[in-house]
Write a protein that holds these residues in place. Structure first.
Motif, PDB file in Angstrom:
ATOM      1  N   GLY A   3      -4.781  -2.081  -2.671  1.00  0.00           N
ATOM      2  CA  GLY A   3      -3.422  -1.554  -2.646  1.00  0.00           C
ATOM      3  C   GLY A   3      -2.732  -1.783  -3.971  1.00  0.00           C
ATOM      4  O   GLY A   3      -3.223  -1.368  -5.021  1.00  0.00           O
ATOM      5  N   ILE A   4      -1.608  -2.491  -3.941  1.00  0.00           N
ATOM      6  CA  ILE A   4      -0.874  -2.780  -5.173  1.00  0.00           C
ATOM      7  C   ILE A   4      -0.507  -4.255  -5.209  1.00  0.00           C
ATOM      8  O   ILE A   4      -0.400  -4.921  -4.171  1.00  0.00           O
ATOM      9  CB  ILE A   4       0.409  -1.934  -5.293  1.00  0.00           C
ATOM     10  N   THR A   5      -0.269  -4.735  -6.418  1.00  0.00           N
ATOM     11  CA  THR A   5       0.207  -6.102  -6.639  1.00  0.00           C
ATOM     12  C   THR A   5       1.397  -6.025  -7.581  1.00  0.00           C
ATOM     13  O   THR A   5       1.334  -5.340  -8.614  1.00  0.00           O
ATOM     14  CB  THR A   5      -0.885  -6.976  -7.261  1.00  0.00           C
ATOM     15  N   ARG A  64       6.154  -2.004 -16.311  1.00  0.00           N
ATOM     16  CA  ARG A  64       5.409  -1.832 -15.070  1.00  0.00           C
ATOM     17  C   ARG A  64       5.934  -2.777 -13.991  1.00  0.00           C
ATOM     18  O   ARG A  64       6.235  -3.940 -14.243  1.00  0.00           O
ATOM     19  CB  ARG A  64       3.918  -2.081 -15.294  1.00  0.00           C
ATOM     20  N   ASN A  77       0.856  -1.184   0.000  1.00  0.00           N
ATOM     21  CA  ASN A  77       0.000   0.000   0.000  1.00  0.00           C
ATOM     22  C   ASN A  77       0.898   1.242   0.000  1.00  0.00           C
ATOM     23  O   ASN A  77       1.773   1.380   0.848  1.00  0.00           O
ATOM     24  CB  ASN A  77      -0.891  -0.014   1.244  1.00  0.00           C
ATOM     25  N   ILE A  78       0.648   2.140  -0.932  1.00  0.00           N
ATOM     26  CA  ILE A  78       1.509   3.323  -1.066  1.00  0.00           C
ATOM     27  C   ILE A  78       1.351   4.270   0.120  1.00  0.00           C
ATOM     28  O   ILE A  78       2.323   4.824   0.617  1.00  0.00           O
ATOM     29  CB  ILE A  78       1.205   4.045  -2.399  1.00  0.00           C
ATOM     30  N   GLN A  86       2.758  11.017   0.146  1.00  0.00           N
ATOM     31  CA  GLN A  86       2.318  10.019  -0.828  1.00  0.00           C
ATOM     32  C   GLN A  86       2.735  10.400  -2.238  1.00  0.00           C
ATOM     33  O   GLN A  86       3.201   9.530  -2.992  1.00  0.00           O
ATOM     34  CB  GLN A  86       0.804   9.828  -0.730  1.00  0.00           C
ATOM     35  N   TYR A  92       4.203  -2.830 -10.874  1.00  0.00           N
ATOM     36  CA  TYR A  92       3.061  -3.157 -10.011  1.00  0.00           C
ATOM     37  C   TYR A  92       1.781  -2.683 -10.686  1.00  0.00           C
ATOM     38  O   TYR A  92       1.799  -1.852 -11.620  1.00  0.00           O
ATOM     39  CB  TYR A  92       3.208  -2.479  -8.638  1.00  0.00           C
ATOM     40  N   THR A  93       0.680  -3.235 -10.223  1.00  0.00           N
ATOM     41  CA  THR A  93      -0.642  -2.783 -10.662  1.00  0.00           C
ATOM     42  C   THR A  93      -1.440  -2.414  -9.424  1.00  0.00           C
ATOM     43  O   THR A  93      -1.260  -2.983  -8.337  1.00  0.00           O
ATOM     44  CB  THR A  93      -1.376  -3.888 -11.434  1.00  0.00           C
ATOM     45  N   ARG A  94      -2.305  -1.439  -9.569  1.00  0.00           N
ATOM     46  CA  ARG A  94      -3.152  -0.994  -8.461  1.00  0.00           C
ATOM     47  C   ARG A  94      -4.382  -1.889  -8.372  1.00  0.00           C
ATOM     48  O   ARG A  94      -4.943  -2.298  -9.383  1.00  0.00           O
ATOM     49  CB  ARG A  94      -3.571   0.451  -8.643  1.00  0.00           C
ATOM     50  N   THR A  95      -4.804  -2.154  -7.145  1.00  0.00           N
ATOM     51  CA  THR A  95      -6.025  -2.910  -6.902  1.00  0.00           C
ATOM     52  C   THR A  95      -6.852  -2.145  -5.884  1.00  0.00           C
ATOM     53  O   THR A  95      -6.426  -1.119  -5.353  1.00  0.00           O
ATOM     54  CB  THR A  95      -5.711  -4.316  -6.349  1.00  0.00           C
ATOM     55  N   SER A 136       4.929   8.065  -4.804  1.00  0.00           N
ATOM     56  CA  SER A 136       4.422   7.749  -6.150  1.00  0.00           C
ATOM     57  C   SER A 136       5.400   8.238  -7.220  1.00  0.00           C
ATOM     58  O   SER A 136       5.626   7.568  -8.230  1.00  0.00           O
ATOM     59  CB  SER A 136       3.054   8.390  -6.362  1.00  0.00           C
TER      60      SER A 136
END
Length: 298
Positions: free
Chosen positions: A56-58, A48, A19-20, A31, A50-53, A35
């Motif tokens: 949070g992020i994956t 890339r 989580n950012i 933040q 990571y991807t945002r969900t 970022s």
């Protein structure tokens, strides 16, 4: 390609928290700053990470591949920072030079320093060589017999105490009952020298010269201990501060006889660099020595 290690540290923390926002709090960054670092890292990598969900992020496969290196960098930097903090917090031993004449001061000084939370390492030697070591930085300070001339450039002395030189004779010696004597009365005695060239020996040479006394028989024994023992066994006389032979005097083996002459007093000084303000170890030693003297007067 040159990676900023801060980017990798930030990336490893984001991956750990997933989580950012929480990563930004842990890093004590905003933040947007976190970022921005992640975007700059992705731009350098070229894909890339990571991807945002919704939670949070994956990490992507590229992110997983990079994460191992990022953690190594983060751990290494953290370990280096801790090492530096520990090193800065750890005070090295204070290095004190001590004239052989003042060796009896060593136990009290080291004990007092230890009680105050300091470790002191003592080096014994001639006053002149100890001053040279203080000037070169090999010693932080030195407790010596004050020389006749001025201190070398870059050094200053702080008076610690003083003492009158005496003629030390064996117990039962004819001069013992006088209490004081001109040195001419000792002209026929066997004269015992400690380390010729030491400051105390030079003072003794001066007194003998001023009294126009040249002993016919002289022995250089090389150490204060040897001289004390020789006087105690009746082998001759010497000129020394009585504190040097305190144990022998208390045991009734040696007697101090006052010398009827001018300038029989020797001063003991703490020698430190003139820039003691920027030499904290020298400042600590100077304070410890002067404080030990004040404590001894109570």
């Amino acid at each position: 390609m040159r990676l900023d290690p801060d980017y990798l540290v930030t990336f490893s923390v984001v991956a750990e928290y997933g989580n950012i926002s929480r990563a930004a709090e842990a890093l004590r960054l905003s933040q947007p700053a976190v970022s921005g670092q992640l975007k700059a890292l992705q731009d350098l990598v070229g894909e890339r990470l990571y991807t945002r969900t919704a939670y949070g992020i994956t990490l992507t496969d590229a992110g997983q591949d990079l994460l191992g290196y990022a953690r190594v960098i983060a751990t290494t930097l953290s370990g280096a920072a801790e090492h530096l903090r520990t090193r800065q917090a750890r005070t090295r031993p204070l290095r004190l030079g001590l004239s052989w004449t003042l060796s009896g001061q060593a136990v009290n000084l080291v004990s007092g320093a230890h009680s105050a939370g300091h470790e002191v390492r003592v080096t014994s030697g001639h006053s002149v060589s100890l001053m040279e070591s203080v000037a070169s930085g090999a010693l932080d300070a030195a407790l010596i017999v004050q020389p006749a001339g001025p201190f070398p450039a870059g050094l200053e002395g702080h008076r610690f105490s003083a003492e009158d030189l005496c003629l030390l004779v064996p117990a039962g010696h004819p001069l013992e009952d006088r209490g004081s004597t001109p040195l001419l009365a000792a002209a026929q005695e066997v004269f015992l020298w400690p380390m010729v060239g030491s400051t105390v020996a030079r003072h003794a040479e001066r007194l003998l010269s001023e009294a126009t006394v040249l002993p016919e028989v002289q022995f250089e024994l090389g150490s204060l201990t040897a001289v004390r023992e020789a006087v105690g066994h009746g082998l001759g006389v010497t000129i020394l501060p009585p504190s040097v032979a305190r144990l022998e005097i208390e045991a009734g083996q040696v007697s101090p006889v006052l010398i009827e002459a001018l300038n029989v007093t020797v001063s003991y000084v703490v020698v430190v660099p003139s820039d003691v303000v920027v030499r904290p170890e020298a400042r600590r030693l100077l304070d410890l020595v002067l404080q030990s003297r004040k404590s001894g007067r109570r």
